[in-house]
Design a protein around this motif. Sequence first.
Motif, PDB file in Angstrom:
ATOM      1  N   LEU A  80      -0.775  -1.482   1.094  1.00  0.00           N
ATOM      2  CA  LEU A  80      -0.368  -0.950  -0.207  1.00  0.00           C
ATOM      3  C   LEU A  80      -0.198  -2.071  -1.221  1.00  0.00           C
ATOM      4  O   LEU A  80      -0.641  -1.956  -2.375  1.00  0.00           O
ATOM      5  CB  LEU A  80       0.926  -0.151  -0.068  1.00  0.00           C
ATOM      6  CG  LEU A  80       1.476   0.448  -1.351  1.00  0.00           C
ATOM      7  CD1 LEU A  80       0.534   1.517  -1.876  1.00  0.00           C
ATOM      8  CD2 LEU A  80       2.863   1.019  -1.111  1.00  0.00           C
ATOM      9  N   LEU A  81       0.405  -3.160  -0.812  1.00  0.00           N
ATOM     10  CA  LEU A  81       0.602  -4.304  -1.693  1.00  0.00           C
ATOM     11  C   LEU A  81      -0.729  -4.891  -2.150  1.00  0.00           C
ATOM     12  O   LEU A  81      -0.914  -5.181  -3.335  1.00  0.00           O
ATOM     13  CB  LEU A  81       1.435  -5.365  -0.988  1.00  0.00           C
ATOM     14  CG  LEU A  81       1.815  -6.596  -1.792  1.00  0.00           C
ATOM     15  CD1 LEU A  81       2.714  -6.202  -2.948  1.00  0.00           C
ATOM     16  CD2 LEU A  81       2.498  -7.607  -0.900  1.00  0.00           C
ATOM     17  N   VAL A  82      -1.661  -5.042  -1.235  1.00  0.00           N
ATOM     18  CA  VAL A  82      -2.987  -5.562  -1.592  1.00  0.00           C
ATOM     19  C   VAL A  82      -3.674  -4.612  -2.550  1.00  0.00           C
ATOM     20  O   VAL A  82      -4.289  -5.055  -3.545  1.00  0.00           O
ATOM     21  CB  VAL A  82      -3.838  -5.798  -0.319  1.00  0.00           C
ATOM     22  CG1 VAL A  82      -5.291  -6.037  -0.660  1.00  0.00           C
ATOM     23  CG2 VAL A  82      -3.277  -6.953   0.483  1.00  0.00           C
ATOM     24  N   TYR A  83      -3.587  -3.320  -2.308  1.00  0.00           N
ATOM     25  CA  TYR A  83      -4.213  -2.340  -3.200  1.00  0.00           C
ATOM     26  C   TYR A  83      -3.606  -2.398  -4.603  1.00  0.00           C
ATOM     27  O   TYR A  83      -4.318  -2.428  -5.605  1.00  0.00           O
ATOM     28  CB  TYR A  83      -4.067  -0.921  -2.632  1.00  0.00           C
ATOM     29  CG  TYR A  83      -4.609   0.131  -3.543  1.00  0.00           C
ATOM     30  CD1 TYR A  83      -5.980   0.353  -3.629  1.00  0.00           C
ATOM     31  CD2 TYR A  83      -3.772   0.889  -4.339  1.00  0.00           C
ATOM     32  CE1 TYR A  83      -6.488   1.308  -4.477  1.00  0.00           C
ATOM     33  CE2 TYR A  83      -4.255   1.851  -5.192  1.00  0.00           C
ATOM     34  CZ  TYR A  83      -5.624   2.057  -5.260  1.00  0.00           C
ATOM     35  OH  TYR A  83      -6.127   2.997  -6.115  1.00  0.00           O
ATOM     36  N   VAL A  84      -2.276  -2.419  -4.671  1.00  0.00           N
ATOM     37  CA  VAL A  84      -1.598  -2.435  -5.968  1.00  0.00           C
ATOM     38  C   VAL A  84      -1.938  -3.709  -6.735  1.00  0.00           C
ATOM     39  O   VAL A  84      -2.211  -3.655  -7.941  1.00  0.00           O
ATOM     40  CB  VAL A  84      -0.062  -2.282  -5.778  1.00  0.00           C
ATOM     41  CG1 VAL A  84       0.691  -2.607  -7.043  1.00  0.00           C
ATOM     42  CG2 VAL A  84       0.261  -0.875  -5.295  1.00  0.00           C
ATOM     43  N   ILE A  85      -1.950  -4.839  -6.069  1.00  0.00           N
ATOM     44  CA  ILE A  85      -2.225  -6.100  -6.748  1.00  0.00           C
ATOM     45  C   ILE A  85      -3.667  -6.159  -7.229  1.00  0.00           C
ATOM     46  O   ILE A  85      -3.941  -6.624  -8.335  1.00  0.00           O
ATOM     47  CB  ILE A  85      -1.899  -7.292  -5.825  1.00  0.00           C
ATOM     48  CG1 ILE A  85      -0.392  -7.414  -5.675  1.00  0.00           C
ATOM     49  CG2 ILE A  85      -2.487  -8.583  -6.378  1.00  0.00           C
ATOM     50  CD1 ILE A  85       0.040  -8.451  -4.661  1.00  0.00           C
ATOM     51  N   ASN A  86      -4.602  -5.673  -6.455  1.00  0.00           N
ATOM     52  CA  ASN A  86      -6.017  -5.814  -6.790  1.00  0.00           C
ATOM     53  C   ASN A  86      -6.568  -4.705  -7.653  1.00  0.00           C
ATOM     54  O   ASN A  86      -7.498  -4.937  -8.421  1.00  0.00           O
ATOM     55  CB  ASN A  86      -6.850  -5.927  -5.508  1.00  0.00           C
ATOM     56  CG  ASN A  86      -6.635  -7.250  -4.829  1.00  0.00           C
ATOM     57  OD1 ASN A  86      -6.510  -8.274  -5.479  1.00  0.00           O
ATOM     58  ND2 ASN A  86      -6.567  -7.210  -3.509  1.00  0.00           N
ATOM     59  N   PHE A  87      -6.074  -3.492  -7.560  1.00  0.00           N
ATOM     60  CA  PHE A  87      -6.723  -2.375  -8.224  1.00  0.00           C
ATOM     61  C   PHE A  87      -5.869  -1.644  -9.243  1.00  0.00           C
ATOM     62  O   PHE A  87      -6.295  -0.652  -9.806  1.00  0.00           O
ATOM     63  CB  PHE A  87      -7.230  -1.382  -7.172  1.00  0.00           C
ATOM     64  CG  PHE A  87      -8.214  -2.005  -6.222  1.00  0.00           C
ATOM     65  CD1 PHE A  87      -9.456  -2.407  -6.663  1.00  0.00           C
ATOM     66  CD2 PHE A  87      -7.877  -2.198  -4.893  1.00  0.00           C
ATOM     67  CE1 PHE A  87     -10.361  -2.984  -5.788  1.00  0.00           C
ATOM     68  CE2 PHE A  87      -8.765  -2.779  -4.019  1.00  0.00           C
ATOM     69  CZ  PHE A  87     -10.019  -3.168  -4.467  1.00  0.00           C
ATOM     70  N   MET A  88      -4.674  -2.122  -9.507  1.00  0.00           N
ATOM     71  CA  MET A  88      -3.863  -1.455 -10.536  1.00  0.00           C
ATOM     72  C   MET A  88      -3.508  -2.414 -11.630  1.00  0.00           C
ATOM     73  O   MET A  88      -3.571  -3.559 -11.596  1.00  0.00           O
ATOM     74  CB  MET A  88      -2.591  -0.875  -9.921  1.00  0.00           C
ATOM     75  CG  MET A  88      -2.866   0.327  -9.095  1.00  0.00           C
ATOM     76  SD  MET A  88      -1.306   1.147  -8.719  1.00  0.00           S
ATOM     77  CE  MET A  88      -1.917   2.702  -8.167  1.00  0.00           C
TER      78      MET A  88
END
Length: 88
Positions: A80-88
Amino acid sequence: MFGFFRLVLILLVGLTVVYGAARLYSREMRRAQLKRRWKQKGLTGDRAAFIQRGLKQYDRSPRRKLLLLIYIIPLGALMLLVYVINFM
């Protein structure tokens, strides 16, 4: 990218150690509970067989399967952290 894989590998090793320790601790607590139950009820017969049956029931129980959350929660949080940092 290599740093991320190294982080995941270290995390998996650490989580495996924590999972193993939690599994052993939980199983020993169940064994102690079965011994106390044997003594409190004043049962007769084969105590070792009673404990083995109880531990087999414990191995099939949902409580033991909940220990897998030791892997799921941290890895899910990392994803979730990787997704939030990269795609939001």
